[in-house]
Design an enzyme around this catalytic site. Structure first.
Site, PDB file in Angstrom:
ATOM      1  CG  HIS A   1      -5.486   0.214   3.182  1.00 48.69           C
ATOM      2  ND1 HIS A   1      -6.228   1.093   4.397  1.00 48.69           N
ATOM      3  CD2 HIS A   1      -4.874  -0.787   3.881  1.00 48.69           C
ATOM      4  CE1 HIS A   1      -5.842   0.421   5.494  1.00 48.69           C
ATOM      5  NE2 HIS A   1      -5.212  -0.564   5.352  1.00 48.69           N
TER       6      HIS A   1
ATOM      7  CE1 TYR B   1      -3.890  -1.763  -0.096  1.00 49.87           C
ATOM      8  CE2 TYR B   1      -3.701  -2.511   1.869  1.00 49.87           C
ATOM      9  CZ  TYR B   1      -4.387  -2.553   0.751  1.00 49.87           C
ATOM     10  OH  TYR B   1      -5.478  -3.353   0.857  1.00 49.87           O
TER      11      TYR B   1
END
Length: 244
Positions: free
Chosen positions: A40, A28
């Site tokens: 996310h 991420y």
């Protein structure tokens, strides 16, 4: 589509020093300034997964380990590939790993697969949070659950109705622990709390692949099987089947 990272540590530490959530956070963080920066926080399917680090064993200087990240979303893989830099160092927990090489590639599905990380399945109502063969024991439920989930994810990804004729896998051979149980447990951090998540690993998952469902199995191979895929569960690799 897939990315393979070869990694090395400059210090020695045990393989359990960081968990899957650390690898997820690394992925991420490399997407922060891209069109995938909000992935996310998405409540829908993430459509990516990653393997366990292999080979197993403690980290030592000069000992190379590999990680494979896969997704049916080619844009996701292309973006991540551009952000991951040769020779960069990133931290997983309190330990840094150096990127030795990065490879981007595609695989075609074969009629047999092997798990590269445990498959996690939701339990039936009243049976806890996650399915275990120890407490539930229903292979029929397990097969039905992973089949229905795979079809639902594929339809969500393509935006088209799809129906699979038969179960996701027609032949399954689990890896059995020394104590005779199939279930394995992995400690993960979910929303700031640590859980031991049960799953199962399989040395053979055989499927009936036809021209009509080949794209579906290619999707499953890169998106992962059942839940917690973006946390590194449900990763599978195609293999040449052997008679057991």
């Amino acid at each position: 589509m897939r990315i393979k990272l070869d990694l090395e540590s400059e210090e020695s530490f045990p393989e359990w020093a960081f968990g899957k959530h650390a690898i997820q956070s690394m992925i991420y963080s490399h997407l922060d300034s891209t069109e995938y920066r909000k992935l996310h926080d998405s409540k829908s399917f993430k459509f990516f997964t990653f393997s366990d680090l292999y080979p197993r064993g403690h980290f030592k200087p000069g000992v190379r380990k590999s990680l494979i990240i896969s997704s049916p979303d080619e844009g996701f893989i292309e973006t991540l590939y551009e952000k991951l830099l040769p020779d960069e160092r990133f931290y997983l927990g309190n330990h840094s790993l150096r990127v030795i090489s990065i490879k981007k590639f595609r695989l075609r599905p074969r009629k047999a697969f092997i798990t590269g990380s445990p498959i996690v399945v939701n339990a039936r109502p009243g049976m806890g949070r996650f399915f275990t063969f120890h407490h539930d024991g229903s292979l029929d439920y397990f097969i039905r659950a992973i089949t229905e989930n795979a079809v639902r994810k594929y339809s969500s990804f393509t935006g088209e109705y799809f129906q699979l004729e038969g179960p996701l896998f027609t032949r399954m051979i689990p890896r059995v622990r020394k104590d005779g149980w199939v279930d394995v447990y992995v400690r993960v951090n979910i929303r700031g709390k640590y859980f031991d998540v049960p799953g199962s690993t399989w040395k053979l998952l055989e499927a009936k692949i036809t021209p009509d469902n080949r794209d579906f199995y290619a999707f499953v191979m890169d998106a992962g099987v059942w839940i917690l895929n973006s946390l590194g569960f449900g990763f599978i690799n195609p293999i040449r089947p052997t008679r057991a």
